[in-house]
Scaffold this motif. Structure first.
Motif, PDB file in Angstrom:
ATOM      1  N   ARG A 142      40.010 -13.942   1.132  1.00 23.80           N
ATOM      2  CA  ARG A 142      38.570 -14.173   0.984  1.00 23.80           C
ATOM      3  C   ARG A 142      38.222 -14.213  -0.496  1.00 23.80           C
ATOM      4  O   ARG A 142      38.995 -13.773  -1.348  1.00 23.80           O
ATOM      5  CB  ARG A 142      37.771 -13.052   1.665  1.00 23.80           C
ATOM      6  N   ASP A 143      37.030 -14.739  -0.795  1.00 17.78           N
ATOM      7  CA  ASP A 143      36.610 -14.844  -2.196  1.00 17.78           C
ATOM      8  C   ASP A 143      35.463 -13.902  -2.534  1.00 17.78           C
ATOM      9  O   ASP A 143      34.862 -13.991  -3.595  1.00 17.78           O
ATOM     10  CB  ASP A 143      36.219 -16.282  -2.542  1.00 17.78           C
ATOM     11  N   SER A 144      35.169 -12.953  -1.612  1.00 14.80           N
ATOM     12  CA  SER A 144      34.066 -12.030  -1.862  1.00 14.80           C
ATOM     13  C   SER A 144      34.244 -10.759  -1.035  1.00 14.80           C
ATOM     14  O   SER A 144      34.869 -10.778   0.031  1.00 14.80           O
ATOM     15  CB  SER A 144      32.732 -12.695  -1.504  1.00 14.80           C
ATOM     16  N   LEU A 145      33.658  -9.667  -1.540  1.00 10.49           N
ATOM     17  CA  LEU A 145      33.644  -8.409  -0.796  1.00 10.49           C
ATOM     18  C   LEU A 145      32.420  -8.301   0.109  1.00 10.49           C
ATOM     19  O   LEU A 145      32.234  -7.273   0.766  1.00 10.49           O
ATOM     20  CB  LEU A 145      33.651  -7.220  -1.770  1.00 10.49           C
ATOM     21  N   ALA A 146      31.612  -9.339   0.151  1.00  9.15           N
ATOM     22  CA  ALA A 146      30.375  -9.312   0.933  1.00  9.15           C
ATOM     23  C   ALA A 146      30.670  -9.573   2.408  1.00  9.15           C
ATOM     24  O   ALA A 146      30.310 -10.612   2.965  1.00  9.15           O
ATOM     25  CB  ALA A 146      29.388 -10.342   0.389  1.00  9.15           C
ATOM     26  N   SER A 147      31.363  -8.646   3.042  1.00  7.40           N
ATOM     27  CA  SER A 147      31.710  -8.745   4.457  1.00  7.40           C
ATOM     28  C   SER A 147      31.634  -7.365   5.088  1.00  7.40           C
ATOM     29  O   SER A 147      31.490  -6.355   4.390  1.00  7.40           O
ATOM     30  CB  SER A 147      33.138  -9.306   4.625  1.00  7.40           C
ATOM     31  N   ASP A 148      31.741  -7.336   6.399  1.00  7.25           N
ATOM     32  CA  ASP A 148      31.793  -6.063   7.120  1.00  7.25           C
ATOM     33  C   ASP A 148      33.229  -5.553   7.107  1.00  7.25           C
ATOM     34  O   ASP A 148      34.125  -6.186   7.657  1.00  7.25           O
ATOM     35  CB  ASP A 148      31.319  -6.264   8.557  1.00  7.25           C
ATOM     36  N   PHE A 149      33.445  -4.415   6.463  1.00  2.64           N
ATOM     37  CA  PHE A 149      34.769  -3.812   6.413  1.00  2.64           C
ATOM     38  C   PHE A 149      34.762  -2.447   7.104  1.00  2.64           C
ATOM     39  O   PHE A 149      35.472  -1.528   6.695  1.00  2.64           O
ATOM     40  CB  PHE A 149      35.214  -3.643   4.953  1.00  2.64           C
ATOM     41  N   SER A 150      33.971  -2.313   8.145  1.00  4.75           N
ATOM     42  CA  SER A 150      33.821  -1.019   8.809  1.00  4.75           C
ATOM     43  C   SER A 150      35.113  -0.534   9.458  1.00  4.75           C
ATOM     44  O   SER A 150      35.265   0.660   9.730  1.00  4.75           O
ATOM     45  CB  SER A 150      32.707  -1.088   9.864  1.00  4.75           C
ATOM     46  N   ASP A 151      36.059  -1.463   9.703  1.00  2.00           N
ATOM     47  CA  ASP A 151      37.350  -1.062  10.288  1.00  2.00           C
ATOM     48  C   ASP A 151      38.421  -0.877   9.224  1.00  2.00           C
ATOM     49  O   ASP A 151      39.605  -0.728   9.542  1.00  2.00           O
ATOM     50  CB  ASP A 151      37.811  -2.103  11.312  1.00  2.00           C
ATOM     51  N   LEU A 152      38.001  -0.867   7.960  1.00  3.87           N
ATOM     52  CA  LEU A 152      38.951  -0.803   6.848  1.00  3.87           C
ATOM     53  C   LEU A 152      39.515   0.605   6.691  1.00  3.87           C
ATOM     54  O   LEU A 152      38.779   1.587   6.691  1.00  3.87           O
ATOM     55  CB  LEU A 152      38.253  -1.235   5.559  1.00  3.87           C
ATOM     56  N   ASP A 153      40.834   0.699   6.523  1.00  2.00           N
ATOM     57  CA  ASP A 153      41.486   1.993   6.330  1.00  2.00           C
ATOM     58  C   ASP A 153      41.780   2.282   4.862  1.00  2.00           C
ATOM     59  O   ASP A 153      41.694   3.428   4.426  1.00  2.00           O
ATOM     60  CB  ASP A 153      42.799   2.031   7.127  1.00  2.00           C
ATOM     61  N   VAL A 154      42.150   1.250   4.112  1.00  2.00           N
ATOM     62  CA  VAL A 154      42.538   1.429   2.706  1.00  2.00           C
ATOM     63  C   VAL A 154      41.927   0.336   1.847  1.00  2.00           C
ATOM     64  O   VAL A 154      42.009  -0.846   2.195  1.00  2.00           O
ATOM     65  CB  VAL A 154      44.077   1.380   2.537  1.00  2.00           C
ATOM     66  N   ALA A 195      28.151   2.102  -3.238  1.00  2.00           N
ATOM     67  CA  ALA A 195      27.342   1.248  -2.368  1.00  2.00           C
ATOM     68  C   ALA A 195      28.226   0.422  -1.431  1.00  2.00           C
ATOM     69  O   ALA A 195      27.924   0.264  -0.245  1.00  2.00           O
ATOM     70  CB  ALA A 195      26.451   0.343  -3.209  1.00  2.00           C
ATOM     71  N   PHE A 196      29.322  -0.111  -1.967  1.00  2.00           N
ATOM     72  CA  PHE A 196      30.245  -0.896  -1.136  1.00  2.00           C
ATOM     73  C   PHE A 196      30.830  -0.041  -0.021  1.00  2.00           C
ATOM     74  O   PHE A 196      30.867  -0.453   1.141  1.00  2.00           O
ATOM     75  CB  PHE A 196      31.363  -1.472  -2.010  1.00  2.00           C
ATOM     76  N   LEU A 197      31.281   1.166  -0.364  1.00  2.00           N
ATOM     77  CA  LEU A 197      31.858   2.038   0.654  1.00  2.00           C
ATOM     78  C   LEU A 197      30.827   2.464   1.681  1.00  2.00           C
ATOM     79  O   LEU A 197      31.080   2.455   2.890  1.00  2.00           O
ATOM     80  CB  LEU A 197      32.488   3.269   0.007  1.00  2.00           C
ATOM     81  N   ASP A 198      29.628   2.854   1.205  1.00  2.56           N
ATOM     82  CA  ASP A 198      28.597   3.355   2.114  1.00  2.56           C
ATOM     83  C   ASP A 198      28.069   2.263   3.031  1.00  2.56           C
ATOM     84  O   ASP A 198      27.788   2.509   4.206  1.00  2.56           O
ATOM     85  CB  ASP A 198      27.437   3.961   1.314  1.00  2.56           C
ATOM     86  N   GLN A 199      27.916   1.052   2.516  1.00  2.21           N
ATOM     87  CA  GLN A 199      27.280  -0.021   3.273  1.00  2.21           C
ATOM     88  C   GLN A 199      28.257  -0.865   4.084  1.00  2.21           C
ATOM     89  O   GLN A 199      27.883  -1.419   5.120  1.00  2.21           O
ATOM     90  CB  GLN A 199      26.497  -0.931   2.322  1.00  2.21           C
ATOM     91  N   ARG A 200      29.506  -0.987   3.630  1.00  5.30           N
ATOM     92  CA  ARG A 200      30.419  -1.933   4.259  1.00  5.30           C
ATOM     93  C   ARG A 200      31.677  -1.298   4.854  1.00  5.30           C
ATOM     94  O   ARG A 200      32.409  -1.958   5.584  1.00  5.30           O
ATOM     95  CB  ARG A 200      30.827  -3.027   3.260  1.00  5.30           C
ATOM     96  N   CYS A 201      31.949  -0.034   4.508  1.00  9.31           N
ATOM     97  CA  CYS A 201      33.170   0.628   4.973  1.00  9.31           C
ATOM     98  C   CYS A 201      32.814   1.833   5.843  1.00  9.31           C
ATOM     99  O   CYS A 201      31.668   2.004   6.239  1.00  9.31           O
ATOM    100  CB  CYS A 201      34.030   1.041   3.779  1.00  9.31           C
ATOM    101  N   SER A 202      33.794   2.671   6.113  1.00 10.03           N
ATOM    102  CA  SER A 202      33.561   3.835   6.974  1.00 10.03           C
ATOM    103  C   SER A 202      33.780   5.125   6.196  1.00 10.03           C
ATOM    104  O   SER A 202      34.225   5.111   5.043  1.00 10.03           O
ATOM    105  CB  SER A 202      34.499   3.799   8.181  1.00 10.03           C
ATOM    106  N   ASP A 203      33.501   6.236   6.850  1.00 10.70           N
ATOM    107  CA  ASP A 203      33.680   7.539   6.205  1.00 10.70           C
ATOM    108  C   ASP A 203      35.144   7.887   5.993  1.00 10.70           C
ATOM    109  O   ASP A 203      35.455   8.816   5.235  1.00 10.70           O
ATOM    110  CB  ASP A 203      33.024   8.638   7.058  1.00 10.70           C
ATOM    111  N   THR A 204      36.041   7.177   6.661  1.00 14.94           N
ATOM    112  CA  THR A 204      37.462   7.507   6.549  1.00 14.94           C
ATOM    113  C   THR A 204      38.244   6.466   5.748  1.00 14.94           C
ATOM    114  O   THR A 204      39.470   6.523   5.694  1.00 14.94           O
ATOM    115  CB  THR A 204      38.096   7.651   7.938  1.00 14.94           C
ATOM    116  N   THR A 205      37.534   5.506   5.152  1.00 16.23           N
ATOM    117  CA  THR A 205      38.214   4.547   4.269  1.00 16.23           C
ATOM    118  C   THR A 205      38.639   5.257   2.999  1.00 16.23           C
ATOM    119  O   THR A 205      37.849   5.962   2.379  1.00 16.23           O
ATOM    120  CB  THR A 205      37.274   3.384   3.905  1.00 16.23           C
ATOM    121  N   ILE A 206      39.896   5.090   2.594  1.00 21.63           N
ATOM    122  CA  ILE A 206      40.351   5.717   1.347  1.00 21.63           C
ATOM    123  C   ILE A 206      40.467   4.652   0.256  1.00 21.63           C
ATOM    124  O   ILE A 206      40.753   3.482   0.542  1.00 21.63           O
ATOM    125  CB  ILE A 206      41.695   6.457   1.515  1.00 21.63           C
ATOM    126  N   VAL A 207      40.227   5.062  -0.989  1.00 22.23           N
ATOM    127  CA  VAL A 207      40.243   4.151  -2.129  1.00 22.23           C
ATOM    128  C   VAL A 207      41.391   4.507  -3.063  1.00 22.23           C
ATOM    129  O   VAL A 207      41.499   5.658  -3.513  1.00 22.23           O
ATOM    130  CB  VAL A 207      38.911   4.206  -2.902  1.00 22.23           C
TER     131      VAL A 207
END
Length: 343
Positions: A214-226, A257-269
């Motif tokens: 993809r060319d942007s982070l402007a997506s739903d990543f709620s199922d993202l783990d890492v 903002a990216f983590l709070d709006q597009r990811c989950s509480d268990t996504t690790i960075v």
């Protein structure tokens, strides 16, 4: 495992699993709860012809925690290469002084050329835009530990790699290392012109993994783990490229903002570091400091047991560790950083 560690390509899944288990055995030593002298008398040569803090000091600390000692060289100016000495001559000379060598060089393939002349174990500490295999191993070890804490499994995980995927050698090694495991989903997001090399994308896809670009982070990543984000490698740009990438858009920044709006509480960075914390750098944002999802300092801590495991395996002392353990006698703080949280 071969006598050198130059690329992830030299590792099988069995090799990787052995190193992960060995790193776990090293943790009490790396965390300063036990000591060992299994490499007492051995000498490490650190040849870093490109800037480094974490990798160089981490390898030093890992070797010393096994009881060895270190000889350091940093920069071309302070080496005989400034006088025109070849990689072949340098490697043969250093093999007479050292029992293991870690090398970082700005030219891709240079460490392999250096290692080809000698039988003393050589570890690739980064060869330009090529690879960084020990970083990939510590990244995988970190993911395994974080997943164990969160009750997740690597099989079927969703991993996002973003930033400079063209010149970022850490992601080149990591994506190949992940591809040795059961199928997962890997999403690649980078500024135009800094995409992951196509041969790596094809390799991972051929091993049964689902790869999306993809060319942007402007997506739903709620199922993202890492989230694995990298610094833009401006030092590898030509002058023309530097002008083109002078203003990397903020849309590629990983922040709270990216983590709070597009990811989950268990996504690790994760981030291989260093991150550019200056205003306008558009690297991993410092507003995540203190957030338990930010695993970058746990990631760097994990570099010690993993690199200890690499040394122990290459120098064939991995079976002797248990016989050499003793207690630590000096003060060790319970938390290394004042902002570290108990997880």
């Amino acid at each position: 495992m071969s006598r050198h560690l130059l690329s992830v390509d030299s590792l099988t899944r069995d090799h990787v699993d052995h190193l992960m288990r060995l790193a776990a055995r090293m943790e009490p030593i790396a965390q300063r709860r036990q000591v060992t002298r299994v490499l007492e008398g051995a000498v490490l040569g650190n040849l870093f012809f490109e800037a480094s803090t974490r990798t160089r000091v981490s390898f030093n600390a890992a070797f010393c925690r096994l009881g060895g000692s270190v000889c350091d060289t940093t920069g071309f100016t302070f080496s005989s290469m400034a006088k025109g000495e070849s990689l072949y001559d340098t490697s043969r000379v250093m093999s007479g002084y050292c029992d293991a060598i870690v090398m970082r060089h700005p030219d891709q393939g240079s460490v392999a050329e250096f290692a080809a002349a000698i039988n003393v174990p050589v570890i690739n500490g980064g060869d330009g835009p090529g690879e960084h295999p020990s970083q990939a191993l510590l990244d995988l070890y970190t993911i395994d530990k974080e997943f164990a804490r969160l009750g997740k499994r690597l099989a079927g995980a969703h991993v996002l790699m973003t930033g400079d995927l063209k010149y970022g050698r850490t992601v080149h090694s990591l994506i190949k290392l992940l591809s040795l495991h059961d199928p997962m989903r890997i999403t690649l997001v980078s500024p135009p012109g800094l995409e992951m090399p196509s041969h790596l994308v094809d390799l991972v896809a051929s091993r049964g993994h689902r790869v999306e670009q993809r060319d942007s982070l402007a997506s739903d990543f709620s199922d993202l783990d890492v989230v694995y984000t990298t610094r833009i490698q401006k030092e590898r740009f030509t002058e023309e490229m530097s002008e083109s990438f002078a203003g990397i858009s903020e849309e590629f920044v990983v922040n709270r903002a990216f983590l709070d709006q597009r990811c989950s509480d268990t996504t690790i960075v994760l981030h291989p570091l260093p991150r550019d914390s200056r205003p306008g750098a558009n690297d991993l944002d410092v507003d995540l400091n203190g957030d338990p999802r930010l695993a970058i300092f746990r990631q760097t801590d994990n570099g010690i047991p993993v690199r200890m495991a690499i040394f122990a395996s290459l120098l064939e002392v991995d079976e002797l560790i248990e016989q050499e353990l003793g207690p630590v006698r000096w003060f060790v703080p319970k938390r290394l950083g004042v902002d570290d949280r108990e997880l």
